[in-house]
Scaffold this motif. Structure first.
Motif, short mmCIF file in Angstrom:
data_model
loop_
_atom_site.label_atom_id
_atom_site.label_comp_id
_atom_site.label_asym_id
_atom_site.label_seq_id
_atom_site.Cartn_x
_atom_site.Cartn_y
_atom_site.Cartn_z
N ASP A 214 -6.36 2.48 9.19
CA ASP A 214 -5.27 1.52 9.28
C ASP A 214 -5.11 0.83 7.93
O ASP A 214 -5.71 1.26 6.93
N GLU A 215 -4.29 -0.17 7.88
CA GLU A 215 -4.02 -0.85 6.60
C GLU A 215 -5.30 -1.36 5.96
O GLU A 215 -5.52 -1.22 4.75
N ARG A 216 -6.18 -1.93 6.78
CA ARG A 216 -7.44 -2.45 6.23
C ARG A 216 -8.24 -1.34 5.57
O ARG A 216 -8.76 -1.51 4.47
N MET A 217 -8.33 -0.19 6.24
CA MET A 217 -9.11 0.90 5.69
C MET A 217 -8.46 1.47 4.43
O MET A 217 -9.14 1.71 3.42
N PHE A 218 -7.15 1.69 4.47
CA PHE A 218 -6.47 2.26 3.30
C PHE A 218 -6.59 1.34 2.08
O PHE A 218 -6.79 1.81 0.96
N PHE A 219 -6.49 0.05 2.32
CA PHE A 219 -6.55 -0.87 1.18
C PHE A 219 -7.99 -1.27 0.84
O PHE A 219 -8.21 -2.06 -0.08
N SER A 220 -8.96 -0.70 1.54
CA SER A 220 -10.36 -0.78 1.11
C SER A 220 -10.67 0.33 0.10
O SER A 220 -11.70 0.27 -0.58
N MET A 221 -9.79 1.32 0.03
CA MET A 221 -10.00 2.43 -0.89
C MET A 221 -9.66 2.04 -2.32
O MET A 221 -8.95 1.06 -2.56
N LYS A 222 -10.16 2.82 -3.24
CA LYS A 222 -9.81 2.65 -4.65
C LYS A 222 -8.31 2.93 -4.82
O LYS A 222 -7.80 3.92 -4.27
N PRO A 223 -7.58 2.13 -5.58
CA PRO A 223 -6.18 2.45 -5.84
C PRO A 223 -6.04 3.85 -6.45
O PRO A 223 -6.77 4.19 -7.38
N GLY A 224 -5.11 4.63 -5.89
CA GLY A 224 -4.92 5.99 -6.39
C GLY A 224 -5.75 7.04 -5.67
O GLY A 224 -5.78 8.20 -6.09
N THR A 225 -6.41 6.67 -4.59
CA THR A 225 -7.24 7.62 -3.82
C THR A 225 -6.38 8.75 -3.25
O THR A 225 -5.22 8.56 -2.88
N VAL A 226 -6.97 9.92 -3.15
CA VAL A 226 -6.36 11.07 -2.49
C VAL A 226 -6.90 11.12 -1.06
O VAL A 226 -8.11 11.02 -0.84
N PHE A 227 -6.00 11.29 -0.08
CA PHE A 227 -6.39 11.30 1.33
C PHE A 227 -5.98 12.62 1.97
O PHE A 227 -4.85 13.07 1.83
N VAL A 228 -6.94 13.26 2.66
CA VAL A 228 -6.69 14.53 3.35
C VAL A 228 -7.07 14.36 4.81
O VAL A 228 -8.18 13.90 5.11
N ASN A 229 -6.18 14.73 5.72
CA ASN A 229 -6.49 14.65 7.14
C ASN A 229 -6.39 16.02 7.80
O ASN A 229 -5.31 16.59 7.94
N VAL A 230 -7.56 16.56 8.16
CA VAL A 230 -7.63 17.80 8.93
C VAL A 230 -8.40 17.57 10.23
O VAL A 230 -8.86 18.50 10.88
N GLY A 231 -8.55 16.30 10.60
CA GLY A 231 -9.26 15.94 11.83
C GLY A 231 -8.31 15.83 12.99
O GLY A 231 -7.89 16.82 13.57
N ARG A 232 -7.94 14.61 13.32
CA ARG A 232 -6.99 14.37 14.40
C ARG A 232 -5.92 13.38 13.93
O ARG A 232 -6.22 12.38 13.27
N GLY A 233 -4.66 13.65 14.30
CA GLY A 233 -3.56 12.80 13.87
C GLY A 233 -3.69 11.35 14.31
O GLY A 233 -3.48 10.43 13.51
N PRO A 234 -4.04 11.09 15.58
CA PRO A 234 -4.13 9.70 16.03
C PRO A 234 -5.26 8.88 15.40
O PRO A 234 -5.38 7.69 15.69
N SER A 235 -6.09 9.51 14.57
CA SER A 235 -7.07 8.72 13.82
C SER A 235 -6.40 7.89 12.73
O SER A 235 -7.03 7.00 12.16
N VAL A 236 -5.15 8.20 12.46
CA VAL A 236 -4.41 7.52 11.38
C VAL A 236 -3.26 6.71 11.98
O VAL A 236 -2.50 7.20 12.81
N GLN A 237 -3.15 5.46 11.53
CA GLN A 237 -2.00 4.63 11.86
C GLN A 237 -0.88 5.02 10.88
O GLN A 237 -0.93 4.68 9.70
N THR A 238 0.10 5.76 11.37
CA THR A 238 1.08 6.39 10.49
C THR A 238 1.84 5.38 9.65
O THR A 238 2.05 5.60 8.44
N GLU A 239 2.28 4.28 10.23
CA GLU A 239 3.03 3.28 9.47
C GLU A 239 2.19 2.70 8.34
O GLU A 239 2.69 2.45 7.24
N ASP A 240 0.91 2.50 8.59
CA ASP A 240 0.02 1.97 7.56
C ASP A 240 -0.20 3.00 6.45
O ASP A 240 -0.31 2.66 5.27
N LEU A 241 -0.26 4.29 6.83
CA LEU A 241 -0.38 5.35 5.84
C LEU A 241 0.85 5.38 4.94
O LEU A 241 0.73 5.48 3.71
N ILE A 242 2.03 5.30 5.54
CA ILE A 242 3.26 5.31 4.76
C ILE A 242 3.30 4.13 3.80
O ILE A 242 3.67 4.26 2.63
N HIS A 243 2.88 2.97 4.28
CA HIS A 243 2.85 1.77 3.43
C HIS A 243 1.90 1.97 2.26
O HIS A 243 2.23 1.62 1.11
#
Length: 320
Positions: A214-243
């Protein structure tokens, strides 16, 4: 009560069906993809693949003899695990079959981004010979966090080592796992994630992993991080990913799974330049049926012997 049945919802070759028959001579084997004969549903003891409508009837039946289901996928989040546990039905998955395919997919999308291949494909379509907008980085020496250190994660770690990627892992307890420089527990994930260049999600879907990113997790990452999801879609909050993508918190995302599949045509993800979308293909595996059969037959022989499974049994209370 009639002869116990093995119900094959997943189509197999005739010689593969014969292998199952020979492994379980006291069972009648029904190939649902070929046989139209009426089946006494309550006599089904084993199911290969999951017929949702039939399966639900069996779960609701007080006289069902269903004792074991072999899933054809690694993820089992679509099953009613509480009901399986209540009725004492064993569940096994296809974990391990997809390990090489998914690992190759992850490295493929990373190389496509790091070596400017995605941009070059666009240039080729337009017959343009130019390097001006091609960005490139070296995948070697990057720090990669693999979230999920099961069979797929371990295979990815092994492949990544050959490319010089520094690979770290996250699992439930932080226990040491082969192939990883160091592993961390889920609860400590947000502390270590800020040091990583690449984050790869391979987690199954459970209550604990639902919308983990979610937003908290994404913004805990280093700016410019590369993210790959091959697990499950609902593990990601899509709106927060887009943001996170629009804000530049993520420099690139390779997405093979989504909260809603197929991905709706009006999803903003289609229009974001630094996103690579693949239609849930990372697990496609040559020789899949033969590999699935090997797991099923090994378990079948064990089940006939003592009603237990020897490979890939799901811990129903954990969801994986």
């Amino acid at each position: 009560m009639g002869q116990p049945l093995i119900y094959l919802y997943e189509q197999m070759k005739e010689e593969q069906v014969e292998t199952i028959r020979q492994s379980a001579p006291d069972y009648m084997v029904i190939d649902a993809t070929r046989e139209s004969s009426q089946v006494i549903e309550d006599d089904i003891v084993i199911m290969l693949g999951w017929d949702k409508e039939l399966g639900q009837r069996l779960l609701n039946s007080e006289t069902s003899r269903l004792k074991w289901v072999q899933s054809i996928s690694a993820g089992v989040d679509t099953y009613d695990l509480d009901c399986f546990a209540e009725k004492g039905i064993l569940l096994s998955n296809a974990s391990g079959i997809h390990s090489i395919s998914i690992s190759e997919h992850v490295l493929g999308v990373l190389l496509a981004e790091f070596r400017g291949i995605r941009t070059s494909i666009t240039h080729q379509e337009n017959k343009e010979w130019t390097r001006e907008d091609i960005s490139y980085k070296q995948l070697s020496t990057q720090k990669m966090l693999v979230v999920g250190t099961g069979q797929i994660g371990q295979q990815l770690a092994a492949f990544s080592k050959g490319l010089g990627i520094q690979t770290y892992g996250v699992n439930t307890s932080g226990h040491v796992t082969n192939g990883f420089i160091e592993c961390y527990s889920h609860k400590n994930m947000s502390r270590i994630i800020k040091e990583m260049d690449i984050v790869v999600n391979i987690l199954p879907l459970t209550e604990d992993t639902y919308q983990l990113y979610d937003e908290r997790m994404f913004f805990s990452m280093k700016p410019g991080t590369v993210f790959v999801n091959v697990g499950r879609g609902p593990s990601v909050q899509t709106e927060d990913l887009i943001h996170a993508l629009n804000e530049g918190q993520l420099s690139f995302a390779a997405l093979d799974v989504f909260e809603e599949e197929p991905l709706p045509k009006d999803s903003p993800l289609w229009e974001i330049e630094n996103v690579l979308i693949t239609p849930h293909i990372s697990g496609l595996t040559p020789g899949f049926k033969a590999k699935l059969l090997a797991i099923f037959v090994q378990n079948l022989r064990q089940f006939i012997q003592d009603n237990t499974l020897s490979k890939n049994e799901i811990a129903l209370h954990q969801g994986y």
